[in-house]
Design a protein around this motif. Structure first.
Motif, PDB file in Angstrom:
ATOM      1  N   ILE A  96       0.841  -1.202   0.000  1.00  0.00           N
ATOM      2  CA  ILE A  96       0.000   0.000   0.000  1.00  0.00           C
ATOM      3  C   ILE A  96       0.872   1.246   0.000  1.00  0.00           C
ATOM      4  N   LEU A  97       1.916   1.236   0.811  1.00  0.00           N
ATOM      5  CA  LEU A  97       2.815   2.383   0.874  1.00  0.00           C
ATOM      6  C   LEU A  97       3.497   2.621  -0.473  1.00  0.00           C
ATOM      7  N   ALA A  98       3.977   1.540  -1.092  1.00  0.00           N
ATOM      8  CA  ALA A  98       4.613   1.669  -2.408  1.00  0.00           C
ATOM      9  C   ALA A  98       3.611   2.171  -3.448  1.00  0.00           C
ATOM     10  N   ASN A  99       2.376   1.695  -3.331  1.00  0.00           N
ATOM     11  CA  ASN A  99       1.331   2.131  -4.261  1.00  0.00           C
ATOM     12  C   ASN A  99       1.077   3.627  -4.106  1.00  0.00           C
ATOM     13  N   ILE A 100       0.996   4.086  -2.860  1.00  0.00           N
ATOM     14  CA  ILE A 100       0.802   5.501  -2.597  1.00  0.00           C
ATOM     15  C   ILE A 100       1.987   6.311  -3.132  1.00  0.00           C
ATOM     16  N   GLN A 101       3.181   5.720  -3.105  1.00  0.00           N
ATOM     17  CA  GLN A 101       4.365   6.392  -3.618  1.00  0.00           C
ATOM     18  C   GLN A 101       4.429   6.367  -5.145  1.00  0.00           C
ATOM     19  N   GLY A 102       3.519   5.621  -5.763  1.00  0.00           N
ATOM     20  CA  GLY A 102       3.537   5.536  -7.221  1.00  0.00           C
ATOM     21  C   GLY A 102       4.481   4.484  -7.760  1.00  0.00           C
ATOM     22  N   ALA A 103       5.117   3.720  -6.877  1.00  0.00           N
ATOM     23  CA  ALA A 103       6.049   2.670  -7.300  1.00  0.00           C
ATOM     24  C   ALA A 103       5.243   1.398  -7.540  1.00  0.00           C
ATOM     25  N   LEU A 104       4.552   1.334  -8.672  1.00  0.00           N
ATOM     26  CA  LEU A 104       3.611   0.240  -8.909  1.00  0.00           C
ATOM     27  C   LEU A 104       4.281  -1.126  -9.030  1.00  0.00           C
ATOM     28  N   PRO A 105       5.425  -1.260  -9.716  1.00  0.00           N
ATOM     29  CA  PRO A 105       6.070  -2.595  -9.745  1.00  0.00           C
ATOM     30  C   PRO A 105       6.441  -3.084  -8.345  1.00  0.00           C
TER      31      PRO A 105
ATOM     32  N   GLU B 111      -8.012 -16.820   4.665  1.00  0.00           N
ATOM     33  CA  GLU B 111      -8.879 -16.409   3.558  1.00  0.00           C
ATOM     34  C   GLU B 111      -9.053 -14.895   3.520  1.00  0.00           C
ATOM     35  N   ARG B 112      -9.237 -14.308   4.674  1.00  0.00           N
ATOM     36  CA  ARG B 112      -9.429 -12.860   4.705  1.00  0.00           C
ATOM     37  C   ARG B 112      -8.189 -12.139   4.187  1.00  0.00           C
ATOM     38  N   GLY B 113      -7.026 -12.637   4.573  1.00  0.00           N
ATOM     39  CA  GLY B 113      -5.788 -12.048   4.072  1.00  0.00           C
ATOM     40  C   GLY B 113      -5.702 -12.149   2.561  1.00  0.00           C
ATOM     41  N   CYS B 114      -6.097 -13.300   2.021  1.00  0.00           N
ATOM     42  CA  CYS B 114      -6.097 -13.459   0.559  1.00  0.00           C
ATOM     43  C   CYS B 114      -7.044 -12.451  -0.093  1.00  0.00           C
ATOM     44  N   ALA B 115      -8.202 -12.263   0.543  1.00  0.00           N
ATOM     45  CA  ALA B 115      -9.171 -11.315  -0.010  1.00  0.00           C
ATOM     46  C   ALA B 115      -8.596  -9.912  -0.049  1.00  0.00           C
ATOM     47  N   ILE B 116      -7.891  -9.526   1.009  1.00  0.00           N
ATOM     48  CA  ILE B 116      -7.283  -8.187   1.041  1.00  0.00           C
ATOM     49  C   ILE B 116      -6.187  -8.076  -0.014  1.00  0.00           C
ATOM     50  N   ALA B 117      -5.414  -9.157  -0.189  1.00  0.00           N
ATOM     51  CA  ALA B 117      -4.368  -9.137  -1.214  1.00  0.00           C
ATOM     52  C   ALA B 117      -4.978  -8.964  -2.603  1.00  0.00           C
ATOM     53  N   TYR B 118      -6.064  -9.673  -2.872  1.00  0.00           N
ATOM     54  CA  TYR B 118      -6.751  -9.494  -4.159  1.00  0.00           C
ATOM     55  C   TYR B 118      -7.250  -8.053  -4.313  1.00  0.00           C
ATOM     56  N   HIS B 119      -7.772  -7.519  -3.220  1.00  0.00           N
ATOM     57  CA  HIS B 119      -8.260  -6.139  -3.236  1.00  0.00           C
ATOM     58  C   HIS B 119      -7.138  -5.176  -3.615  1.00  0.00           C
ATOM     59  N   ASN B 120      -5.969  -5.380  -3.016  1.00  0.00           N
ATOM     60  CA  ASN B 120      -4.851  -4.480  -3.292  1.00  0.00           C
ATOM     61  C   ASN B 120      -4.301  -4.680  -4.700  1.00  0.00           C
ATOM     62  N   LEU B 121      -4.294  -5.919  -5.182  1.00  0.00           N
ATOM     63  CA  LEU B 121      -3.895  -6.159  -6.564  1.00  0.00           C
ATOM     64  C   LEU B 121      -4.864  -5.464  -7.526  1.00  0.00           C
ATOM     65  N   GLY B 122      -6.131  -5.430  -7.132  1.00  0.00           N
ATOM     66  CA  GLY B 122      -7.108  -4.698  -7.936  1.00  0.00           C
ATOM     67  C   GLY B 122      -6.806  -3.220  -7.966  1.00  0.00           C
ATOM     68  N   MET B 123      -6.353  -2.661  -6.846  1.00  0.00           N
ATOM     69  CA  MET B 123      -6.030  -1.240  -6.794  1.00  0.00           C
ATOM     70  C   MET B 123      -4.841  -0.910  -7.690  1.00  0.00           C
ATOM     71  N   VAL B 124      -3.833  -1.784  -7.700  1.00  0.00           N
ATOM     72  CA  VAL B 124      -2.683  -1.565  -8.588  1.00  0.00           C
ATOM     73  C   VAL B 124      -3.134  -1.616 -10.046  1.00  0.00           C
ATOM     74  N   SER B 125      -3.981  -2.580 -10.363  1.00  0.00           N
ATOM     75  CA  SER B 125      -4.481  -2.701 -11.735  1.00  0.00           C
ATOM     76  C   SER B 125      -5.258  -1.455 -12.133  1.00  0.00           C
ATOM     77  N   ALA B 126      -6.072  -0.939 -11.217  1.00  0.00           N
ATOM     78  CA  ALA B 126      -6.843   0.275 -11.512  1.00  0.00           C
ATOM     79  C   ALA B 126      -5.919   1.463 -11.728  1.00  0.00           C
ATOM     80  N   ASP B 127      -4.878   1.565 -10.908  1.00  0.00           N
ATOM     81  CA  ASP B 127      -3.935   2.666 -11.073  1.00  0.00           C
ATOM     82  C   ASP B 127      -3.231   2.616 -12.427  1.00  0.00           C
ATOM     83  N   ARG B 128      -3.110   1.397 -12.964  1.00  0.00           N
ATOM     84  CA  ARG B 128      -2.469   1.241 -14.275  1.00  0.00           C
ATOM     85  C   ARG B 128      -3.493   1.301 -15.412  1.00  0.00           C
ATOM     86  N   GLY B 129      -4.756   1.536 -15.072  1.00  0.00           N
ATOM     87  CA  GLY B 129      -5.797   1.619 -16.090  1.00  0.00           C
ATOM     88  C   GLY B 129      -6.230   0.274 -16.642  1.00  0.00           C
TER      89      GLY B 129
END
Length: 537
Positions: free
Chosen positions: A147-156, A175-193
């Motif tokens: 999340i911190l790297a994402n906020i910094q714009g360092a998407l890779p 399972e909940r941790g996996c769900a959050i990881a998927y959520h964050n992967l979705g955020m990176v994908s959205a940031d990349r359009g």
């Protein structure tokens, strides 16, 4: 019978007080996931009391941390920090490194949400060192570093952290941790359009959240779905998902997330032209962010409201909000390495340029002869500024000053601005007031850049023959001299109501004739950059 000492877990299981504390802790987690945060807080408090009574310090540390995180969710920031600091102190005293790491991870999250980026990063890495081989904790810390790297714009880098967190959560069966990881992967994908990919990841999150009954995570997934729909201009779907998420956040008392939901709803209303509703929702987002102490959220909501005012033609209000957002980003203590904070500031400044450019063009739109003048002056001024090797802050100041240098002409009567013949002395006296009027129009706007001297003094001459204050020599700011010389050049090369345009060569010759009006470095930089093009034409 074995004489080996029993394990801490076995000891806790055989102790009635410890079992009671563990039961309360389990109840608190169940209540929290079901959205009954008030009941969860009561259970965690009972868990702490029972664990202290039974002398089970490890359970005290864990219960304090969970109690603190739940309090933070309710907006009780000071109490949340105190509880997690107590948790860390207890765990450190016991030598329970994983529990100490858990507490540091929570505290880092608090620092991050408050905008203390450096402190958050340091605590996350300290927590990672303490996590050892514990997959659950490593998964959560990798998630937070992502999340911190994402906020910094360092998407890779963010993507790598999220993938490691997903792997760790799978290894721990979380399972909940996996769900959050998927959520964050979705955020990176959205940031990349990558909207299709983002939607798939959010879908996995929503599926798991509904299955395990985690209402907060389900609401987060719906809110992020609304961002995808908004990008695809599916406005009704976007509003529906965001409003469903808002209702859940309200029930849970999740004030941080309510601010984000209001921001999305406000954007939907703005994009669909329902401006009164958009303003109401965006102001609610700002108010919640302020009450939560969320600097980043307040800054971003202020920018969205500024865009609304720009669309409504309320340019001064838009600039006031952009100035507020700029100051808020400054409070984040952004450094060069904070790429995304810098990126957000860059996007904010581009919004400044858009508002200022629109305002400048609206001034020119009544006169076909001068339309595009400010844009050209900004381009010429940028060339001179680069020839002078000015830094980026100075170049930005000059660019913004160029767009607004003629703002005061909105107060000049139309018949004077468009008079085909020579102006009378009285009419020219009116024209000479436009630099003063321009500054007056911006009296309530405090820019991060010092553009008002440019606006007031761009008609001053080095030899003291200019207006409105007859400044001379070094009294005239550098930026005002730059705008002044290119303003003259563009006026000469543009057809006006009272004369045809000069050729670039003729205009340069006229500037050369008025050599004493400009300081040496500005004149030389103009000749090297803009003037050389005219001489070659």
């Amino acid at each position: 019978m074995s004489n080996r000492p029993s394990s801490p877990a076995a000891q806790r299981a055989s102790d009635p007080g410890a079992r009671c504390a563990a039961d309360f802790l389990r109840e608190g987690r169940e209540r929290e996931r079901a959205g009954a945060v008030g009941e969860a807080l009561a259970a965690y408090e009972r868990a702490v009391a029972a664990a202290e009574l039974s002398g089970q310090s490890a359970l005290v540390a864990e219960s304090l941390r969970r109690w603190g995180v739940a309090q933070h969710q309710r907006g009780e920031r000071t109490l949340a920090r105190q509880l997690c600091e107590r948790s860390h102190a207890v765990a450190a005293r016991l030598g329970e490194t994983v529990l100490a790491g858990e507490a540091l991870n929570a505290l880092a999250g608090f620092e991050f949400e408050a905008g203390a980026i450096d402190d958050a990063r340091d605590r996350f890495y300290q927590a990672l060192e303490l996590a050892g081989a514990d997959p659950g904790l490593r998964g959560r810390i990798e998630q937070n570093l992502g999340i911190l790297a994402n906020i910094q714009g360092a998407l890779p880098e963010a993507l790598a952290h999220y993938e490691r967190s997903l792997e760790a959560f799978r290894n721990s069966g979380d399972e909940r941790g996996c769900a959050i990881a998927y959520h964050n992967l979705g955020m990176v994908s959205a940031d990349r359009g990558l909207w299709d990919q983002a939607e798939r990841f959010y879908g996995r999150t929503l599926e798991i959240a509904e299955r395990i009954g985690d209402r907060h995570l389900e609401a987060l997934a719906r809110l992020n779905y609304s961002e995808v729909y908004l990008a695809r201009q599916r406005y009704d779907d976007a509003r529906g998902q965001a409003e469903t998420a808002l209702a859940v956040f309200d029930q849970l008392g999740a004030r941080f997330d309510k601010a984000d939901a209001y921001k999305v709803i406000g954007r939907v209303y703005r994009e669909t032209g329902r401006w009164a509703l958009a303003e109401s929702r965006l102001r609610s987002a700002i108010e919640l962010a302020v009450s939560n102490g969320s600097v980043l959220s307040e800054a971003e909501a202020s920018r969205e409201l500024a865009l609304l005012h720009q669309a409504m033609g309320h340019n001064q209000d838009a600039l006031t909000l952009l100035n507020a957002a700029h100051r808020l980003f400054g409070r984040l203590d952004a450094r060069v390495d904070l790429v995304d904070i810098a990126g957000k500031v860059h996007r904010l400044e581009e919004t400044y340029f858009a508002v200022v450019r629109d305002w400048g063009q609206s001034i020119e739109s009544a006169d076909s002869y001068t339309f595009g003048h400010c844009e050209r002056v900004a381009g010429y001024a940028g060339s001179v500024a680069r020839a002078l090797a000015l830094d980026m802050h100075q170049q930005t100041t000059i660019r913004l000053g160029a767009y607004l240098h003629d703002l005061g002409k909105v107060r000049v009567p139309h018949e004077i601005l468009n008079k085909p013949g020579k102006l009378t002395d009285a009419e020219f006296d009116v024209i000479k007031m436009h630099p003063v009027w321009g500054v007056e129009l911006l009296a309530t706007v405090d820019f991060p850049w010092d553009i008002k001297p440019i606006i007031r003094w761009h008609h001053e001459k080095y030899d003291g023959s200019g207006y409105p204050d007859r400044l001379g020599g070094e009294e005239i700011p550098l930026g005002a001299q730059i705008i002044g010389i290119v303003d003259v050049y563009d006026a000469l090369t543009t057809t006006r109501s009272y004369r045809p345009a000069m050729t670039p060569r003729e205009a340069v010759a006229r500037v050369v004739e008025s050599r004493n009006a400009w300081r040496d470095d500005v004149y030389d930089a103009f000749i090297r950059s803009v003037g050389c093009q005219g001489q070659a034409a």
